[in-house]
Design an enzyme around this catalytic site. Structure first.
Site, PDB file in Angstrom:
ATOM      1  N   GLY A   1       4.987   1.172   4.302  1.00 36.80           N
ATOM      2  CA  GLY A   1       6.365   0.799   4.032  1.00 36.80           C
ATOM      3  C   GLY A   1       6.843   1.152   2.641  1.00 36.80           C
ATOM      4  CD  GLN A  42       7.402  -9.135   6.353  1.00 41.17           C
ATOM      5  OE1 GLN A  42       7.053  -9.801   7.324  1.00 41.17           O
ATOM      6  NE2 GLN A  42       6.557  -8.756   5.410  1.00 41.17           N
ATOM      7  CB  SER A  47       4.325  -1.190   7.058  1.00 42.42           C
ATOM      8  OG  SER A  47       2.989  -1.102   6.637  1.00 42.42           O
ATOM      9  N   GLY A  48       2.548  -0.247   9.682  1.00 40.19           N
ATOM     10  CA  GLY A  48       1.690  -0.592  10.806  1.00 40.19           C
ATOM     11  C   GLY A  48       1.021  -1.945  10.711  1.00 40.19           C
ATOM     12  CG  HIS A  49      -0.332  -3.765   6.872  1.00 39.68           C
ATOM     13  ND1 HIS A  49      -0.465  -4.930   6.155  1.00 39.68           N
ATOM     14  CD2 HIS A  49       0.535  -3.009   6.172  1.00 39.68           C
ATOM     15  CE1 HIS A  49       0.294  -4.879   5.074  1.00 39.68           C
ATOM     16  NE2 HIS A  49       0.899  -3.710   5.059  1.00 39.68           N
ATOM     17  CB  THR A  61      -4.661  16.185   6.462  1.00 43.64           C
ATOM     18  OG1 THR A  61      -4.958  17.420   5.813  1.00 43.64           O
ATOM     19  CG2 THR A  61      -5.340  16.131   7.823  1.00 43.64           C
ATOM     20  CB  CYS A 114       3.931  -6.636  -3.272  1.00 40.65           C
ATOM     21  SG  CYS A 114       3.657  -5.822  -1.693  1.00 40.65           S
TER      22      CYS A 114
END
Length: 394
Positions: free
Chosen positions: A72, A180, A200-202, A238, A326
């Site tokens: 993110g 979120q 964001s994935g997590h 990559t 954060c």
């Protein structure tokens, strides 16, 4: 110590077993570099496209409008910096809010040092942006509006469709940090008039280190990571194939389970809020009571230090936070709580608890019971609370 109770899902979530299972072959079996021309490796290009389509379907977007990033924060940086540079000839004015994630606020500070003018919108006591102030802040040289979909600390959901419509009526790009919100509430980029969206994935039971930026077709935006020709020459490096498989699987899963999952979360959220308000005096619910993320509970407790509260909860096996992960370690009170009008001494006593799909009613009861005891114990050690009680009884 008994069972650990995890209530910090806004910081990160447990990667779902089916997501891990989907990812594993791309570490050990299908590990080829998608940019290589031989079949073993190039087959992963189709895998990436398939998971790009899954995410696009969740958003009502086109496959080619999804660009994978490392998370993110990168997506936020890319949206602001690259679009600011691309539209600099039109103007150098950007509008955002005072309660954005630091990935937005610090990027705006970076741009200010490079000649851009940033307007930071106020929010009301619930954390909602003032649409009239937004309209009055727009200038001829305004090129971008960036307002988060839902706040990571207090859970308030912004009037995104209205903000997007205002932006589009004035020919201004609209970006939203949906880190979120994605996977927690329905989002359709056309209905909300969104030009760019970060996720964001997590945060949705996917892996860490992977995210995406939705960029509407036709938006002029420059590359942010320079090097190779990956991501249609817009984001070099990559491709993280296992991560892409993970976030694609997690997005599809979150969309499939959203109604039942968030329905349960809302029920537990409201139950927790009602118990805390009824049983712990001198507390304040932070954030909008209705326009709120399904899993977010944020309270400020008077005469209590948030750090002490977290430590004592941790000793009981309860994981929570006082705000954004954060900014952990900062001695300053949350900029979000200050923006909604809380004084420093109350903002310091904040606690954020974010439920997950594994949270039970028994977990909530255990946490509230522990919270009652801890808050009272901390208050008993506070001279400010002692003076307050004396005045109340005088």
């Amino acid at each position: 110590m008994g069972k650990q109770i995890y209530l910090d899902n806004a910081a990160t979530t447990r990667t779902a077993p089916e997501v891990v299972e989907a990812m594993l072959p791309y570490f050990t079996e299908h590990y080829g570099n998608p940019s290589s021309i031989y079949g073993f490796a190039s087959a992963n290009k189709e895998v990436i496209t398939g998971h790009r389509e899954k995410i696009a379907d969740v958003l009502g977007a086109r496959c080619e409008e999804i660009y994978f990033t490392a998370g993110g924060s990168e997506s936020d940086n890319w949206a602001l910096i690259a679009s600011a540079e691309a539209y600099a000839a039109k103007g150098k004015h950007i509008i955002t809010s005072k309660i954005e994630h630091h990935a937005i606020l610090h990027t705006c500070e970076y741009l200010e040092k490079r000649g851009y003018d940033i307007t930071y919108l106020d929010v009301d006591e619930n954390g909602v942006v003032d649409l009239e102030q937004l309209k009055s802040s727009i200038r001829e040289d305004t090129i971008l509006i960036s307002v988060m979909f839902a706040n990571n600390e207090i859970g308030t959901i912004q009037p995104i469709a209205e903000i997007g419509q205002i932006a589009h009526e004035r020919g201004i790009l609209f970006h939203t940090d949906a880190v979120q919100a994605f996977g927690q509430v329905p989002i359709h980029v056309d209905e909300f008039h969104i030009d760019m969206l970060s996720a964001s994935g997590h945060k949705l039971n996917g892996p860490k280190g992977i995210g995406f930026l939705y960029i509407r077709k036709g938006v002029k935006i420059r590359s942010f990571i320079h090097g190779g020709a990956q991501e249609r020459k817009r984001r070099a490096g990559t491709e993280n194939v296992p991560g892409i498989v993970g976030i694609g699987t997690a997005a599809e899963r979150a969309d499939r389970t959203m109604e039942a999952r968030t329905g349960k979360e809302k029920e537990l959220r409201d139950y927790m809020i009602s118990r805390i308000e009824a049983e712990i005096p001198y507390c304040r619910l932070n954030g909008d009571r209705v326009r709120r993320l399904p899993n977010n509970v944020n309270f400020s407790f008077r005469f209590v230090e948030g750090e002490s509260l977290l430590i004592m909860l941790d000793m009981k096996g309860i994981c929570a936070s006082s705000g954004s992960a954060c900014t952990s370690g900062s001695l300053d009170p949350s900029h979000v709580l200050l923006a909604i009008g809380l004084p420093h001494e109350i903002a310091h006593g904040s606690l954020r608890m974010t439920l997950g799909e594994d949270t039970t009613k028994e977990d909530v009861d255990t946490v509230v019971d522990a919270l009652k005891e801890i808050v009272q114990n901390l208050r008993n050690m506070s001279p400010l609370y002692e003076d307050f009680v004396k005045k109340q009884n005088a």
